[in-house]
Design a protein around this motif. Sequence first.
Motif, short mmCIF file in Angstrom:
data_model
loop_
_atom_site.label_atom_id
_atom_site.label_comp_id
_atom_site.label_asym_id
_atom_site.label_seq_id
_atom_site.Cartn_x
_atom_site.Cartn_y
_atom_site.Cartn_z
N GLU A 23 -1.91 -2.07 -5.67
CA GLU A 23 -3.08 -2.03 -4.80
C GLU A 23 -3.07 -0.90 -3.78
O GLU A 23 -4.11 -0.53 -3.26
N GLY A 24 -1.89 -0.39 -3.43
CA GLY A 24 -1.84 0.65 -2.41
C GLY A 24 -0.45 0.83 -1.84
O GLY A 24 0.55 0.64 -2.52
N ASN A 41 -5.03 0.12 0.94
CA ASN A 41 -5.27 0.38 -0.48
C ASN A 41 -5.57 1.86 -0.67
O ASN A 41 -5.85 2.60 0.27
N TYR A 42 -5.48 2.31 -1.90
CA TYR A 42 -5.61 3.74 -2.20
C TYR A 42 -6.99 4.28 -1.80
O TYR A 42 -7.09 5.39 -1.27
#
Length: 83
Positions: A23-24, A41-42
Motif C-alpha cells: 500500500e505504501g 500510500n504511494y
Amino acid sequence: MSIIDIKEEWVSEVDMNVEFGMEGLSVSIYLDQHELSEHVNYYDMAHAMLSDDIKYDDDLILDIAKGLENTARTLRNGLGGRG
C-alpha cells in the motif's frame, strides 16, 4: 558566568524502521518505550511531493522518479523465475 552549572546526561534508546509495502511506505520510530508510526500510500506520497515545490523542485522529482524506476526494474529482474 553562572553561579550554578548543572550538567545532565540523558540516555535513550532509539530505533527506526522504514518499510515499503503493498500500500505504501510505513515509518516507525521507537524512543525508549514509546512508538511513533506513520503510513503514507504511494498516491498521496507522489501528490505531496508534487505540491511542495520548495522542497521538491522539478529536477529532484525527476531524479527520484528515475531512482524508483531503477529500483522497480532491479526488483523485477531479481525475481527471475519466481514472478
